[in-house]
Design an enzyme around this catalytic site. Structure first.
Site, mmCIF file in Angstrom:
data_model
loop_
_atom_site.group_PDB
_atom_site.id
_atom_site.type_symbol
_atom_site.label_atom_id
_atom_site.label_comp_id
_atom_site.label_asym_id
_atom_site.label_seq_id
_atom_site.Cartn_x
_atom_site.Cartn_y
_atom_site.Cartn_z
ATOM 1 N N ALA A 96 -2.644 0.934 -4.902
ATOM 2 C CA ALA A 96 -1.995 1.843 -5.842
ATOM 3 C C ALA A 96 -2.864 3.059 -6.152
ATOM 4 O O ALA A 96 -2.441 3.961 -6.862
ATOM 5 C CB ALA A 96 -1.647 1.106 -7.131
ATOM 6 N N ASN A 100 -6.519 -6.934 -5.303
ATOM 7 C CA ASN A 100 -6.925 -5.810 -6.130
ATOM 8 C C ASN A 100 -5.873 -5.500 -7.195
ATOM 9 O O ASN A 100 -6.029 -5.865 -8.353
ATOM 10 C CB ASN A 100 -7.214 -4.589 -5.245
ATOM 11 C CG ASN A 100 -8.088 -3.572 -5.946
ATOM 12 O OD1 ASN A 100 -8.067 -3.459 -7.161
ATOM 13 N ND2 ASN A 100 -8.869 -2.819 -5.196
ATOM 14 N N ASP A 101 -4.773 -4.885 -6.783
ATOM 15 C CA ASP A 101 -3.775 -4.479 -7.780
ATOM 16 C C ASP A 101 -3.187 -5.671 -8.540
ATOM 17 O O ASP A 101 -2.850 -5.555 -9.715
ATOM 18 C CB ASP A 101 -2.639 -3.703 -7.099
ATOM 19 C CG ASP A 101 -3.136 -2.376 -6.543
ATOM 20 O OD1 ASP A 101 -4.185 -1.893 -7.030
ATOM 21 O OD2 ASP A 101 -2.498 -1.839 -5.627
ATOM 22 N N THR A 102 -3.072 -6.832 -7.876
ATOM 23 C CA THR A 102 -2.439 -7.986 -8.521
ATOM 24 C C THR A 102 -3.318 -8.607 -9.611
ATOM 25 O O THR A 102 -2.865 -9.481 -10.340
ATOM 26 C CB THR A 102 -2.105 -9.088 -7.490
ATOM 27 O OG1 THR A 102 -3.297 -9.414 -6.778
ATOM 28 C CG2 THR A 102 -1.036 -8.625 -6.533
ATOM 29 N N VAL A 103 -4.591 -8.179 -9.695
ATOM 30 C CA VAL A 103 -5.482 -8.701 -10.739
ATOM 31 C C VAL A 103 -5.996 -7.572 -11.630
ATOM 32 O O VAL A 103 -6.957 -7.744 -12.354
ATOM 33 C CB VAL A 103 -6.683 -9.464 -10.134
ATOM 34 C CG1 VAL A 103 -6.210 -10.706 -9.388
ATOM 35 C CG2 VAL A 103 -7.509 -8.575 -9.214
#
Lengths: 106, 470
Positions: free
Chosen positions: B437, B397-400
């Site tokens: 996040a 999620n946050d990494t993309v």
């Protein structure tokens, strides 16, 4: 004024520690992301050398409380060293199996 | 008569050389396996030769009891840890690394405690400040790692646990621990005739700080936390080495301290955050408000997704923690195989902080026999997204999240996988929730994104069957 003996005695190990820190940094800075887990787990195993200190602490203990805490140190250190080894070995086993495919061209 | 140190020291030197050689071997996947065997040999030698140490054999009054305790302690500590390490699922590796690291920290603290009980404060032992330092750092690493373990194991809420005034309160605990340690060095009998009472206060405060420091750190920040505690344990062991005048402990501890610190910095940098931000900001406790995202979430049928993949030229798979939770790595490998059989080129994009420990995704995919030359780093893969037909996001999620490129987002500045540049994006996701996040993911709302809801393992199983039929 004379320099206390403990100051003189602590200087050689400080040199060693500085060189060890540089060695650690140099060796590790080349490790690719791929191997970050085994690196962390492997260094986790290496600080398992604390077992050596735990054995000395327990061996030198002469009162009940010293023996209890020394025993605790040995148990924890032994768990660190064997667990760290077994985990690292298992992880590296995975990488060993997943060898790169042979290049198709060239 | 031969001085036993003429045997012990050369063996320690050999052990240390083997440790360094082992770490060097571990920087290459082809030789890494041999590396740990060398390190193991060095460790075994160091442990065996320590039995000759005159501090142990010279303590004749307690020799038998202490040796018995030693054997028993090594057997139960080592035995339990060995069995647990062999049995645990690969997906549970982060918490195993955390817990064994914590044990090392606890051992370092306990060694310092024994030394302080035996030798007292400054007036009798000029090295007592070192014991205090090792005791404090070891206690923090132990208690902190236990909390990290509980969070990763799911026995405790992974979300940050916060309360008003937390940072000053925690620092007060740390300050009190340092004061208690300082008082002991100055006068071990400060709290009355039994020196142990002051020591107990000191260690209790150290443990409390380790616990309190880790509570506000959330699950997705665990890669930083685990490598930080690894470094701290190394440092505590090194300081113990100074106090015991044991060079093997100094060298091994300091090397691990340096290596762990470097890895901690790399992990924090991969999130574009400072280490103090990771440790003190309770990141992820508060959700972003007010950001407006255009577009809508567009679901896709399983058959359509299968067709899209089967007729693609190039596919990039982007795994995240969700893949680990669903234990879907083997199904990911199956999907890769069926796609490659149809002539599709499949690669993997690995974000440095995907998962719960450094390199987490690499380990899981290696377990599933994905060749490691298919796993590409952020820098290597990012230029390729623009020419990729389909990017498949599995539980990341946050990494993309392209929100990282937006000013004012909590993720601002975090290096991300440029998944949104692919021609089509398929997102495998359990539900419509936000990432760690607490930020909505802009990617999911893009015109080229399609959502495939459900448990990753189940979805992938059906996807593999659907692709096979095409």
């Amino acid at each position: 004024m004379t320099v206390p003996t403990w100051v003189i005695e602590i200087i050689p190990p400080v040199y060693i520690a500085v060189l060890a820190a540089i060695t650690g940094y140099e060796v590790i800075s080349r490790v690719p992301t791929l191997l970050h887990t085994p690196l962390m787990s492997g260094s986790n195993f290496i600080h398992g050398v604390v077992l050596v200190g735990a054995m000395v602490a327990l061996g030198a203990a002469s009162t009940g409380p010293e023996q209890i805490v020394g025993f605790l140190a040995v148990v924890l250190a032994a768990a660190n060293v064997t667990g760290g080894y077994a985990v690292t070995e298992r992880i590296l086993e995975m990488f060993n199996r997943s060898k790169p495919t042979p290049k198709k061209q060239g | 008569m031969v001085d036993v140190f003429e045997i012990i020291e050369p063996v320690y030197i050999l052990a240390v050389l083997l440790f360094i050689y082992a770490l060097r071997q571990m920087s290459n996947p082809a030789t890494a396996r041999a590396g740990i065997l060398w390190a193991g040999a060095g460790m075994l030698l160091a442990i065996l030769v320590t039995g000759l140490d005159p501090a142990i054999s010279g303590n004749s009054g307690h020799l038998v009891v202490n040796l018995a305790l030693m054997g028993f302690g090594i057997a139960i500590g080592g035995g339990i840890a060995f069995v647990a390490a062999k049995r645990v699922q690969m997906t549970d590796m982060p918490q195993m690394v955390a817990v064994y690291n914590g044990m090392g920290g606890g051992a370092a603290g306990a060694i310092a405690a024994v030394s302080l009980m035996m030798n007292g404060g400054w007036s009798t032992n000029n090295l007592s400040p070192l014991d205090i330092a090792a005791g404090l750092i070891g206690s923090i690493s132990f208690a902190g790692s236990v909390i990290a373990f509980l969070k990763l194991q799911g026995w405790m809420r992974a979300k940050p646990i916060t309360f008003p005034g937390q940072v000053p309160a925690n620092l007060a605990v740390l300050g009190a621990a340092i004061v208690a340690g300082g008082l002991f060095v100055w006068n071990p009998s400060f709290l009355g005739s039994v020196p142990i009472s002051l020591l107990a206060v000191f260690f209790a405060l150290g443990l409390l700080y380790g616990l309190a420091m880790t509570l506000p750190i959330g699950g997705a920040d665990m890669p930083v936390v685990i490598s930080l505690y690894n470094a701290l344990t190394g440092i505590a062991v090194g300081i113990d080495g100074f106090a015991l005048n044991n060079y093997a402990m100094i060298v091994a501890g300091v090397i691990v301290g340096a290596a762990g610190s470097l890895l901690t910095i790399l992990m924090a940098r991969a999130m574009n955050r400072s280490i103090s931000n990771v440790l003190f900001s309770a990141f992820g406790a508060h959700e972003e408000e007010g950001a407006v995202i255009h577009g809508s979430l567009k679901p896709i049928d399983l058959d359509d997704a299968a067709a899209m993949l089967a007729y693609a030229g190039t596919v990039i798979i982007c795994p995240g923690y969700g893949m680990a939770v669903a234990q879907a790595q083997h199904k990911v490998k199956e999907l890769t195989d069926v796609l490659e059989a149809k002539g599709v080129q499949v690669k993997f994009a690995i974000h440095p902080v995907a998962g719960r420990m450094p390199g987490h995704m690499n380990v899981l995919l290696a377990e599933a026999n994905v060749p490691y030359d298919h796993l590409l780093d952020l820098d290597e893969i990012n230029p390729e997204f623009a020419s990729t037909d389909v990017a498949v996001v599995i539980g990341a999620n946050d990494t993309v999240n392209p929100a990282a490129r937006r000013v004012g987002s909590p993720l601002q500045g975090m290096p991300i996988l440029n998944v949104d540049q692919a021609r089509n994006v398929i997102v495998l996701k359990r539900g419509a929730g936000k990432g760690f996040a607490g930020v909505e993911n802009d990617l999911f709302y893009k015109d080229n994104s399609r959502m495939l809801y459900g448990d990753a393992q189940e979805t992938l199983t059906r996807l593999v069957q659907a692709v096979k039929k095409l």
